[in-house]
Design a protein around this motif. Structure first.
Motif, PDB file in Angstrom:
ATOM      1  N   GLU A  83      35.627  95.704  94.453  1.00  0.00           N
ATOM      2  CA  GLU A  83      35.606  94.419  95.573  1.00  0.00           C
ATOM      3  C   GLU A  83      34.330  93.531  95.372  1.00  0.00           C
ATOM      4  OE1 GLU A  83      36.413  93.712 100.297  1.00  0.00           O
ATOM      5  OE2 GLU A  83      36.379  95.614  99.505  1.00  0.00           O
ATOM      6  N   LEU A  84      32.990  94.424  94.977  1.00  0.00           N
ATOM      7  CA  LEU A  84      31.727  93.809  94.851  1.00  0.00           C
ATOM      8  C   LEU A  84      31.765  92.983  93.684  1.00  0.00           C
ATOM      9  CD1 LEU A  84      29.432  96.751  96.338  1.00  0.00           C
ATOM     10  CD2 LEU A  84      29.805  94.589  97.388  1.00  0.00           C
ATOM     11  N   SER A  85      32.457  93.589  92.749  1.00  0.00           N
ATOM     12  CA  SER A  85      32.251  92.935  91.283  1.00  0.00           C
ATOM     13  C   SER A  85      33.170  91.552  91.421  1.00  0.00           C
ATOM     14  CB  SER A  85      33.129  93.610  90.304  1.00  0.00           C
ATOM     15  OG  SER A  85      32.408  94.782  90.031  1.00  0.00           O
ATOM     16  N   THR A  86      34.133  91.422  92.291  1.00  0.00           N
ATOM     17  CA  THR A  86      34.877  90.202  92.554  1.00  0.00           C
ATOM     18  C   THR A  86      34.191  89.353  93.337  1.00  0.00           C
ATOM     19  OG1 THR A  86      37.158  91.537  92.702  1.00  0.00           O
ATOM     20  CG2 THR A  86      37.156  89.512  93.676  1.00  0.00           C
ATOM     21  N   HIS A  87      33.292  90.018  94.359  1.00  0.00           N
ATOM     22  CA  HIS A  87      32.588  88.974  95.181  1.00  0.00           C
ATOM     23  C   HIS A  87      31.507  88.272  94.177  1.00  0.00           C
ATOM     24  CE1 HIS A  87      30.752  87.621  98.662  1.00  0.00           C
ATOM     25  NE2 HIS A  87      29.447  88.291  98.652  1.00  0.00           N
ATOM     26  N   LEU A  88      30.695  89.141  93.398  1.00  0.00           N
ATOM     27  CA  LEU A  88      29.848  88.774  92.432  1.00  0.00           C
ATOM     28  C   LEU A  88      30.370  87.514  91.407  1.00  0.00           C
ATOM     29  CD1 LEU A  88      27.056  88.792  91.364  1.00  0.00           C
ATOM     30  CD2 LEU A  88      27.930  90.723  89.807  1.00  0.00           C
ATOM     31  N   GLU A  89      31.435  87.652  91.068  1.00  0.00           N
ATOM     32  CA  GLU A  89      32.131  86.682  90.257  1.00  0.00           C
ATOM     33  C   GLU A  89      32.304  85.553  91.239  1.00  0.00           C
ATOM     34  OE1 GLU A  89      36.497  85.991  87.962  1.00  0.00           O
ATOM     35  OE2 GLU A  89      35.948  87.946  88.647  1.00  0.00           O
ATOM     36  N   GLY A  90      32.726  85.574  92.317  1.00  0.00           N
ATOM     37  CA  GLY A  90      32.856  84.251  93.251  1.00  0.00           C
ATOM     38  C   GLY A  90      31.567  83.695  93.466  1.00  0.00           C
TER      39      GLY A  90
END
Length: 248
Positions: free
Chosen positions: A176-183
């Motif tokens: 979830e954090l990786s997705t947030h970072l990508e965003g």
């Protein structure tokens, strides 16, 4: 009387045929837009991203909402900067206001939320969970026998049964954090490109004016803002070539 979080979520899920589990998920802006659509029926839902995952997508949803407020002459300020951070208290207060506004303006007509979304995917927006501290992670693993003590291996299947679950939770958080970072990276690039376009436009216009022997104070102010640095920030000094370094 102010509605509770539980009551608000129940009302929201029933009205919009969605499955939100936290008030914070309203920070994506999609649900707020569709609440207004249930009242007026003319929100451009094709421009609303109900399954938005990144902050720049949230902001785009709130832009749709702000345009509607302006068109309907609704004078309630929308604290976009706070709401898109998906904090519980900010979204709870705004959702409470939205519920009161809906109660006062909804005409009781039949509303089909799924049809208005034209069957668009309705996966609830994710809010980033806090990272577990090393202490809490250790405690969670230790409780399930996931940590060794004194070099001994836990005996029996039950002792290690909680470890896979704890690991899965951590892996889910990392994902979830990786997705947030990508965003965040996409959002950074999105705004950087806008600033770069403004910089080029200002520079071109200043060159034209300079050729005509004129100048524009507003353009100079814009350029000053673009090239300003944060207080306390210093541009790193250029490192001298090795052959210029003093020798002893």
């Amino acid at each position: 009387m102010t509605a509770s979080r539980t009551d608000l979520l129940a009302w929201l899920n029933e009205l919009l045929q969605i499955n939100y589990t936290k008030v914070e998920q309203c920070g994506s802006g999609g649900a707020y837009c569709q609440i207004l659509d249930s009242i007026y029926g003319d929100v451009p839902m094709n421009r609303v991203k109900m399954n938005a995952k990144h902050e720049y997508e949230y902001i785009a949803n709130f832009k749709v909402m702000q345009n509607l407020f302006k068109a309907k002459k609704i004078d309630k300020p929308i604290p976009v900067e706070k709401l898109v951070k998906c904090k519980m208290q900010d979204n709870l207060e705004f959702l409470q206001w939205m519920k009161r506004f809906w109660d006062a303006n909804y005409g009781g007509h039949v509303y089909d939320p799924v049809a208005r979304r034209k069957g668009a995917p309705m996966e609830p927006p994710a809010t980033v969970a806090p990272i577990s501290s090393s202490g809490s992670t250790r405690a969670a693993l230790s409780a399930g026998g996931g940590l060794r003590s004194g070099g001994r291996t836990p005996v029996g299947g039950r002792a290690g049964s909680a470890q896979p679950e704890a690991v899965q939770q951590l892996q889910a958080q990392v994902k979830e954090l990786s997705t947030h970072l990508e965003g965040l990276e996409k959002e950074r690039d999105f705004y950087f490109e806008k600033l770069r376009d403004i910089e080029i436009l200002v520079q071109q216009q200043m060159e034209v004016l300079e050729g005509e022997g004129k100048e524009d104070a507003t353009l100079k102010d814009i350029q000053k803002i673009l090239y300003s640095t944060e207080e306390g920030f210093e541009v790193p000094e250029t490192v001298a070539p090795a052959d210029e370094e003093e020798t002893f």
